[in-house]
Design a protein around this motif. Sequence first.
Motif, PDB file in Angstrom:
ATOM      1  N   SER A 223      54.268  59.330  29.990  1.00 43.89           N
ATOM      2  CA  SER A 223      54.720  57.961  29.768  1.00 43.89           C
ATOM      3  C   SER A 223      53.544  57.018  29.607  1.00 43.89           C
ATOM      4  CB  SER A 223      55.560  57.486  30.962  1.00 43.89           C
ATOM      5  OG  SER A 223      56.759  58.205  31.017  1.00 43.89           O
ATOM      6  N   SER A 224      52.428  57.345  30.255  1.00 42.60           N
ATOM      7  CA  SER A 224      51.292  56.430  30.229  1.00 42.60           C
ATOM      8  C   SER A 224      50.290  56.822  29.141  1.00 42.60           C
ATOM      9  CB  SER A 224      50.573  56.451  31.580  1.00 42.60           C
ATOM     10  OG  SER A 224      49.345  55.745  31.455  1.00 42.60           O
ATOM     11  N   PRO A 225      49.874  55.848  28.329  1.00 49.40           N
ATOM     12  CA  PRO A 225      48.826  56.130  27.344  1.00 49.40           C
ATOM     13  C   PRO A 225      47.523  56.571  28.000  1.00 49.40           C
ATOM     14  CG  PRO A 225      49.910  54.046  26.848  1.00 49.40           C
ATOM     15  CD  PRO A 225      50.402  54.479  28.199  1.00 49.40           C
ATOM     16  N   HIS A 226      47.327  56.201  29.279  1.00 51.65           N
ATOM     17  CA  HIS A 226      46.101  56.602  29.974  1.00 51.65           C
ATOM     18  C   HIS A 226      46.146  58.093  30.314  1.00 51.65           C
ATOM     19  CE1 HIS A 226      44.574  52.489  30.200  1.00 51.65           C
ATOM     20  NE2 HIS A 226      45.865  52.205  30.133  1.00 51.65           N
ATOM     21  N   CYS A 227      47.297  58.589  30.756  1.00 48.95           N
ATOM     22  CA  CYS A 227      47.465  60.038  30.953  1.00 48.95           C
ATOM     23  C   CYS A 227      47.299  60.741  29.603  1.00 48.95           C
ATOM     24  CB  CYS A 227      48.852  60.384  31.507  1.00 48.95           C
ATOM     25  SG  CYS A 227      49.301  59.613  33.062  1.00 48.95           S
ATOM     26  N   TYR A 228      47.927  60.177  28.569  1.00 50.78           N
ATOM     27  CA  TYR A 228      47.851  60.777  27.232  1.00 50.78           C
ATOM     28  C   TYR A 228      46.397  60.944  26.817  1.00 50.78           C
ATOM     29  CZ  TYR A 228      48.614  61.487  22.238  1.00 50.78           C
ATOM     30  OH  TYR A 228      48.610  62.022  20.970  1.00 50.78           O
ATOM     31  N   HIS A 229      45.638  59.854  26.959  1.00 53.55           N
ATOM     32  CA  HIS A 229      44.254  59.859  26.498  1.00 53.55           C
ATOM     33  C   HIS A 229      43.422  60.912  27.228  1.00 53.55           C
ATOM     34  CE1 HIS A 229      40.559  58.278  24.798  1.00 53.55           C
ATOM     35  NE2 HIS A 229      40.037  58.348  25.993  1.00 53.55           N
ATOM     36  N   THR A 230      43.538  60.945  28.539  1.00 52.76           N
ATOM     37  CA  THR A 230      42.667  61.857  29.274  1.00 52.76           C
ATOM     38  C   THR A 230      43.099  63.318  29.104  1.00 52.76           C
ATOM     39  OG1 THR A 230      41.379  62.064  31.305  1.00 52.76           O
ATOM     40  CG2 THR A 230      43.719  61.722  31.605  1.00 52.76           C
ATOM     41  N   PHE A 231      44.416  63.574  29.112  1.00 50.52           N
ATOM     42  CA  PHE A 231      44.870  64.958  28.912  1.00 50.52           C
ATOM     43  C   PHE A 231      44.451  65.468  27.528  1.00 50.52           C
ATOM     44  CE2 PHE A 231      48.837  64.532  31.891  1.00 50.52           C
ATOM     45  CZ  PHE A 231      47.998  64.564  32.991  1.00 50.52           C
ATOM     46  N   LYS A 232      44.580  64.608  26.537  1.00 50.99           N
ATOM     47  CA  LYS A 232      44.347  65.034  25.161  1.00 50.99           C
ATOM     48  C   LYS A 232      42.858  65.069  24.799  1.00 50.99           C
ATOM     49  CE  LYS A 232      46.175  64.350  20.561  1.00 50.99           C
ATOM     50  NZ  LYS A 232      47.005  65.519  20.381  1.00 50.99           N
TER      51      LYS A 232
END
Length: 383
Positions: A223-232
């Motif tokens: 849900s969070s773009p911050h999780c998205y950024h770091t995972f990706k």
Amino acid sequence: MDNVADFKEIIDVIKTNGGDAFKSCYQCGLCDAVCPWNRVRKFSMRKLVREASFGMTEIESEEIWRCTTCGKCPQQCPRDVKQIDSGVALRRIATEYGVFPAHVRPIRTVSASLMGEGNPLNSDRKKRRDWADGLAVKDFTEGMEILYFPGCYLSYDPRLKKVARATAAILNKAGVDFGILGTKENCCGESIRKAGAEELYKRLARENIKTFIDNGVKKILVSSPHCYHTFKNEYPDFRVNFEIIHISQYIYELINTGRLEIKKEYKKKVAYHDPCYLGRHNGIYDEPREALKKIPGLELAELPDSRSDSLCCGGGGGRIWMETPKGERFSDIRMDQAVQAGAQVLATSCPYCITNFEDSRLSLENSEAAEIKDITEIIQEVI
Ligand code: SF4
Ligand code: SF4
């Protein structure tokens, strides 16, 4: 004032963190021209770059903590000076020395909470799956279609739990076979890394990666773009590659493949705000807009400063944990823009943006005109 770190050390640390690019700066000042801080007060990334390239940074100064890592100046810089990487390097030195100006001190509590409970909110790890009470949400098991990773704010914050619940409702309606890790989930670590706590970030990331592998996770919905950024973009440094999808992309996919049906109208004018870490950092501009456009009756308004020019809400780079005085909050400007655009709803897709906009809404006189919604909350109402 004397520096706590000597100039050679500062230069070395910046260098080992990709800061060599500092040297190519020719002081054009474009970074300052686009930086959102200069809409509310004076702040000069150009000056920080200059001082750092001579090893003259005052590590104890408030200025090194100001950048929200919004990504606007790196995209404009003609010399590819990696301002965010170098700025974070300065914070690492300050963190190592334990030098925190007054308004940055909450970072200490945040770090302790991340170490002890795996979240920055001083909340109990055991309560991490409580947001799903009473909902049909299973624990993740190997072979499920997707892992849903709501992240810290959606797991604990009373306002944002509604977003996690809306997401679960959408997934169930679309018949998605999903599960969560619940108490086994840790903070993704993105923001504490940008606040200079590299070792803590690595610890959180390693624990998450081990949990993903142990549980047979292949595809992760965030849900969070911050999780998205770091995972990706950051977890692959640990030589892993999970498939990552943001909820705005997933909703668009579910609608397009016929798994999610829009059944109702939403007769409101909605302005969409691009979160920095979804838009500028990861190029996701169209899917949230296209998903909203599928809703009959919904009128989509564009704000000034949209897409790659989006105005930061002020929450990135660990700033979400620091107090920003009234009169210096970017989110107040954004709320005003939404009101000026005649929007009844300001929609976005990031927990930090929602937190800051809700705060601004409370403090602004004419803010009654715009409600704050995550796009999942709008979709939930029309399916
Ligand atoms: S935009 Fe780049 S080259 Fe220009 S002052 Fe800023 S860092 Fe230096
Ligand atoms: S990344 Fe954003 S907040 Fe940081 S200095 Fe550049 S424009 Fe300003």
